[in-house]
Design a protein around this motif. Sequence first.
Motif, mmCIF file in Angstrom:
data_model
loop_
_atom_site.group_PDB
_atom_site.id
_atom_site.type_symbol
_atom_site.label_atom_id
_atom_site.label_comp_id
_atom_site.label_asym_id
_atom_site.label_seq_id
_atom_site.Cartn_x
_atom_site.Cartn_y
_atom_site.Cartn_z
ATOM 1 N N ARG A 40 6.324 45.420 -45.297
ATOM 2 C CA ARG A 40 5.133 44.985 -44.515
ATOM 3 C C ARG A 40 5.243 43.499 -44.654
ATOM 4 O O ARG A 40 4.577 42.734 -45.632
ATOM 5 N N LYS A 41 5.791 42.900 -43.614
ATOM 6 C CA LYS A 41 6.043 41.436 -43.686
ATOM 7 C C LYS A 41 4.882 40.464 -43.737
ATOM 8 O O LYS A 41 4.860 39.356 -44.194
ATOM 9 N N ASP A 42 3.948 40.906 -42.907
ATOM 10 C CA ASP A 42 2.680 40.196 -42.874
ATOM 11 C C ASP A 42 2.060 40.227 -44.339
ATOM 12 O O ASP A 42 1.564 38.905 -44.493
ATOM 13 N N ARG A 43 1.988 40.877 -45.044
ATOM 14 C CA ARG A 43 1.552 40.894 -46.222
ATOM 15 C C ARG A 43 2.454 40.103 -47.188
ATOM 16 O O ARG A 43 1.907 39.311 -47.985
ATOM 17 N N LEU A 44 3.671 40.023 -47.082
ATOM 18 C CA LEU A 44 4.583 39.396 -47.838
ATOM 19 C C LEU A 44 4.267 37.856 -47.499
ATOM 20 O O LEU A 44 4.265 37.019 -48.453
ATOM 21 N N THR A 45 3.944 37.527 -46.282
ATOM 22 C CA THR A 45 3.782 36.209 -45.838
ATOM 23 C C THR A 45 2.515 35.581 -46.538
ATOM 24 O O THR A 45 2.470 34.373 -46.950
ATOM 25 N N ASP A 46 1.413 36.396 -46.262
ATOM 26 C CA ASP A 46 0.290 36.196 -46.852
ATOM 27 C C ASP A 46 0.506 35.857 -48.762
ATOM 28 O O ASP A 46 -0.076 34.675 -49.005
ATOM 29 N N LEU A 47 0.985 36.675 -49.314
ATOM 30 C CA LEU A 47 1.351 36.504 -50.571
ATOM 31 C C LEU A 47 2.227 35.099 -50.863
ATOM 32 O O LEU A 47 1.598 34.505 -51.870
ATOM 33 N N ALA A 48 3.143 34.990 -50.089
ATOM 34 C CA ALA A 48 4.102 33.688 -50.535
ATOM 35 C C ALA A 48 3.050 32.451 -50.189
ATOM 36 O O ALA A 48 3.223 31.667 -51.030
ATOM 37 N N ALA A 49 2.187 32.543 -48.931
ATOM 38 C CA ALA A 49 1.262 31.277 -48.938
ATOM 39 C C ALA A 49 0.317 31.009 -50.160
ATOM 40 O O ALA A 49 0.262 30.044 -50.545
ATOM 41 N N GLU A 50 0.002 32.415 -50.796
ATOM 42 C CA GLU A 50 -1.049 32.312 -51.969
ATOM 43 C C GLU A 50 -0.169 31.513 -53.318
ATOM 44 O O GLU A 50 -0.728 30.865 -53.594
ATOM 45 N N ILE A 51 0.951 32.070 -53.395
ATOM 46 C CA ILE A 51 1.800 31.592 -54.429
ATOM 47 C C ILE A 51 2.335 30.203 -54.225
ATOM 48 O O ILE A 51 2.167 29.543 -55.254
ATOM 49 N N GLU A 52 2.564 29.827 -53.021
ATOM 50 C CA GLU A 52 3.022 28.510 -52.814
ATOM 51 C C GLU A 52 1.738 27.501 -52.982
ATOM 52 O O GLU A 52 1.907 26.382 -53.493
ATOM 53 N N LYS A 53 0.535 28.085 -52.331
ATOM 54 C CA LYS A 53 -0.806 27.056 -52.828
ATOM 55 C C LYS A 53 -1.131 26.905 -54.148
ATOM 56 O O LYS A 53 -1.658 25.706 -54.379
ATOM 57 N N THR A 54 -0.514 27.581 -54.954
ATOM 58 C CA THR A 54 -0.818 27.375 -56.416
ATOM 59 C C THR A 54 0.303 26.748 -57.219
ATOM 60 O O THR A 54 0.387 26.521 -58.275
ATOM 61 N N GLY A 55 1.244 26.254 -56.308
ATOM 62 C CA GLY A 55 2.112 25.630 -56.792
ATOM 63 C C GLY A 55 3.673 26.313 -57.232
ATOM 64 O O GLY A 55 4.699 25.700 -57.632
ATOM 65 N N GLY A 56 3.675 27.511 -56.556
ATOM 66 C CA GLY A 56 4.711 28.274 -56.984
ATOM 67 C C GLY A 56 5.578 28.306 -55.737
ATOM 68 O O GLY A 56 5.658 27.567 -54.807
ATOM 69 N N THR A 57 6.685 29.298 -56.111
ATOM 70 C CA THR A 57 7.874 29.238 -54.929
ATOM 71 C C THR A 57 8.099 30.480 -54.624
ATOM 72 O O THR A 57 8.473 31.209 -55.652
ATOM 73 N N ALA A 58 8.340 31.036 -53.374
ATOM 74 C CA ALA A 58 8.232 32.225 -52.858
ATOM 75 C C ALA A 58 9.184 32.565 -51.633
ATOM 76 O O ALA A 58 9.125 31.624 -50.826
ATOM 77 N N LEU A 59 9.765 33.641 -51.584
ATOM 78 C CA LEU A 59 10.730 34.030 -50.565
ATOM 79 C C LEU A 59 10.467 35.095 -49.851
ATOM 80 O O LEU A 59 10.330 36.009 -50.751
ATOM 81 N N VAL A 60 9.860 35.180 -48.815
ATOM 82 C CA VAL A 60 9.738 36.490 -48.022
ATOM 83 C C VAL A 60 10.834 37.272 -47.740
ATOM 84 O O VAL A 60 11.686 36.820 -46.953
ATOM 85 N N VAL A 61 11.066 38.493 -48.129
ATOM 86 C CA VAL A 61 12.284 39.357 -47.739
ATOM 87 C C VAL A 61 11.852 40.779 -47.486
ATOM 88 O O VAL A 61 11.504 41.634 -47.892
ATOM 89 N N GLU A 62 11.673 40.844 -45.879
ATOM 90 C CA GLU A 62 11.499 42.047 -45.218
ATOM 91 C C GLU A 62 12.627 43.054 -45.568
ATOM 92 O O GLU A 62 13.893 42.622 -44.955
ATOM 93 N N ALA A 63 12.470 44.166 -46.013
ATOM 94 C CA ALA A 63 13.472 45.300 -46.153
ATOM 95 C C ALA A 63 12.889 46.454 -46.764
ATOM 96 O O ALA A 63 12.040 46.614 -47.458
ATOM 97 N N ASP A 64 13.612 47.529 -46.280
ATOM 98 C CA ASP A 64 13.285 49.131 -46.890
ATOM 99 C C ASP A 64 14.470 49.294 -47.635
ATOM 100 O O ASP A 64 15.464 49.581 -47.208
ATOM 101 N N ILE A 65 13.981 49.341 -48.929
ATOM 102 C CA ILE A 65 15.016 49.331 -50.263
ATOM 103 C C ILE A 65 15.615 50.932 -49.963
ATOM 104 O O ILE A 65 16.852 51.192 -50.648
ATOM 105 N N THR A 66 15.143 51.715 -49.332
ATOM 106 C CA THR A 66 15.798 53.177 -49.301
ATOM 107 C C THR A 66 16.908 53.212 -48.637
ATOM 108 O O THR A 66 17.511 54.096 -48.427
#
Length: 255
Positions: A40-66
Amino acid sequence: MATKLTGTVALVTGASSGIGAATAHRLAEDGASVALVARRKDRLTDLAAEIEKTGGTALVVEADITDRAQAEAAVQRTVEHFGRLDTLVNNAGLMLLGPVVGADADEWERMIAVNVQGLLYTTRAALPHLLKAAEDGPRRVADIVNISSIAGRVAWNGYGVYNLTKFGVNGFTESLRQEVTRRHVRVGVLEPGGVDTELGSHNDHKPEVREAIGTFYEQTEVLAPDDIADGVAYMVTRPRHASVGELWIMPTDQA
């Protein structure tokens, strides 16, 4: 000021919600750059924004690991972007409950694909990078944390194939731990009891199962995803000479 995981990189599967999202937040707070892997790329994008807002670093990787190719590509993209990989949290999971008699075999295949095959594909792709990280620092140790379940310790009626997948995760984890521990790749399993996540909602199409799950959550003060994230953080921030092979976290009032 440097934090415990400064200079390291973590990859978290199933990062779009629940335990995965909480774990990604926590590892970022501890200084790791975090690759967020899920469908779910949209949720990952929101999560990355939250992490970066607090000073963290995140990379969104949309993938189906199956899909093995997608799992391998997720690991490769992480390493290409950040230059290394120090921590893998295999969190993605699916729980579809019900009797074995008359069961939908497609549901079994979906659970095995996510809970077992996806974990195997991601681990296989990550291991060369984790072994390298353990050799060249900054901490000279690397970690794999596999999120299992109390259902990997205790079998219940109606949990048959979910039990199968989680017992399998526990066995695989211990075997791999013995294989790579002397190379300072620590491999551990974390087994939660009831946690307030979307896991139970996978059974919304089964009224009798959903009712039983609902009753349990009404009667039990279940864990929060942050409780499990705390456990993951504990495991991966131990001193180099200390390895946590198994961590079992339960609600106090869950028997």
